[in-house]
Design a protein around this motif. Sequence first.
Motif, PDB file in Angstrom:
ATOM      1  N   LYS A  11     -24.680  35.950 -39.413  1.00  0.00           N
ATOM      2  CA  LYS A  11     -24.032  35.080 -40.381  1.00  0.00           C
ATOM      3  C   LYS A  11     -22.731  34.474 -39.860  1.00  0.00           C
ATOM      4  O   LYS A  11     -22.171  33.591 -40.481  1.00  0.00           O
ATOM      5  N   ARG A  12     -22.235  34.969 -38.745  1.00  0.00           N
ATOM      6  CA  ARG A  12     -20.966  34.500 -38.227  1.00  0.00           C
ATOM      7  C   ARG A  12     -21.083  33.028 -37.829  1.00  0.00           C
ATOM      8  O   ARG A  12     -21.974  32.645 -37.077  1.00  0.00           O
ATOM      9  N   PRO A  13     -20.194  32.165 -38.326  1.00  0.00           N
ATOM     10  CA  PRO A  13     -20.288  30.737 -38.012  1.00  0.00           C
ATOM     11  C   PRO A  13     -19.987  30.478 -36.548  1.00  0.00           C
ATOM     12  O   PRO A  13     -19.215  31.193 -35.912  1.00  0.00           O
ATOM     13  N   LYS A  14     -20.600  29.446 -36.019  1.00  0.00           N
ATOM     14  CA  LYS A  14     -20.365  29.046 -34.629  1.00  0.00           C
ATOM     15  C   LYS A  14     -19.206  28.067 -34.507  1.00  0.00           C
ATOM     16  O   LYS A  14     -18.699  27.834 -33.409  1.00  0.00           O
ATOM     17  N   VAL A  16     -15.569  26.352 -36.665  1.00  0.00           N
ATOM     18  CA  VAL A  16     -14.623  26.428 -37.772  1.00  0.00           C
ATOM     19  C   VAL A  16     -13.826  25.134 -37.863  1.00  0.00           C
ATOM     20  O   VAL A  16     -13.596  24.454 -36.858  1.00  0.00           O
ATOM     21  N   ILE A  61     -16.591  32.364 -31.888  1.00  0.00           N
ATOM     22  CA  ILE A  61     -16.669  30.986 -32.337  1.00  0.00           C
ATOM     23  C   ILE A  61     -16.816  30.085 -31.111  1.00  0.00           C
ATOM     24  O   ILE A  61     -16.171  30.302 -30.086  1.00  0.00           O
ATOM     25  N   SER A 244     -19.780  25.189 -47.653  1.00  0.00           N
ATOM     26  CA  SER A 244     -20.567  24.992 -46.434  1.00  0.00           C
ATOM     27  C   SER A 244     -19.738  25.067 -45.162  1.00  0.00           C
ATOM     28  O   SER A 244     -20.291  24.982 -44.076  1.00  0.00           O
ATOM     29  N   TYR A 245     -18.421  25.230 -45.283  1.00  0.00           N
ATOM     30  CA  TYR A 245     -17.574  25.196 -44.100  1.00  0.00           C
ATOM     31  C   TYR A 245     -16.800  26.503 -43.934  1.00  0.00           C
ATOM     32  O   TYR A 245     -16.255  27.040 -44.888  1.00  0.00           O
ATOM     33  N   ALA A 246     -16.758  26.997 -42.700  1.00  0.00           N
ATOM     34  CA  ALA A 246     -15.828  28.067 -42.357  1.00  0.00           C
ATOM     35  C   ALA A 246     -14.493  27.391 -42.146  1.00  0.00           C
ATOM     36  O   ALA A 246     -14.362  26.494 -41.317  1.00  0.00           O
TER      37      ALA A 246
END
Length: 254
Positions: A11-14, A16, A61, A244-246
């Motif tokens: 689940k970690r966003p790629k 930011v 990231i 929808s955004y980190a």
Amino acid sequence: MDDHQKKSKKKRPKAVNWHIEAYCNYACSFCYAPFVEQRNEPRISLDNVLTTLREISENEIEKINFVGGEPMLHPFIDEAIIEAKRLGLTTSIVSNGARMDRGWLTRMRSHLDWLGLSIDAPDDETHAEMGRGLRGEIASGHSKHLQRSMAVWGIARELGYGLKLNTMVDSRNSRSDMSSLVRSLAPDRWKVFQFLHIEGENDRASGYGITAEEFRAYVKRHRMRLSGTGIGVISEENDEMLGSYAMIDPTGRA
């Protein structure tokens, strides 16, 4: 690695978005990232900027997008971009372009991968109506945003930047035809957003919302007119925008 760790990693966003600067020199009435509270706080120090970037890199990231406010107003934006690139991140900035010139774009070319500019209409009369312009310009009823953006875009294209075009759609520009302008700009990607009203943040534009059907008609019309050009229209509706955004705020907090 246990199942919980696997899920967390998955689940970690790629990427930011770091809203590094709370202030903006533009007067866009639809802005939904004003960061009013942070405007009363001291800007984040250079040491904390570098620490935040290291923490971002250590959390796997891959890409950082410097946004605002207007990120070019931050006193350490150059250092932030240079450090992010040194750490191996793909670097991007979304700016109104008012503080960019050939000297800056040339100096940052080896550190900055992507430049994003926001153009909402093929004319500055519509931009003035939407508040897309320097505060002094808008106060006097006009805008030179398109003129500035075209100049910056041309220099950035010449220097080999990846170029992103962003367009916010509300009732003031939903009937505009952007196809000729977009065809001439030939962006690497064109992202189109439906106006999002967030109570207490952009209330002055609350009457300019459009329905999902109107937004889809705008997107469909431009996809048809740009067919065969290789320019994709990436659309984002209200429901997709929410959550929808980190995001990292101007103080460096996630």
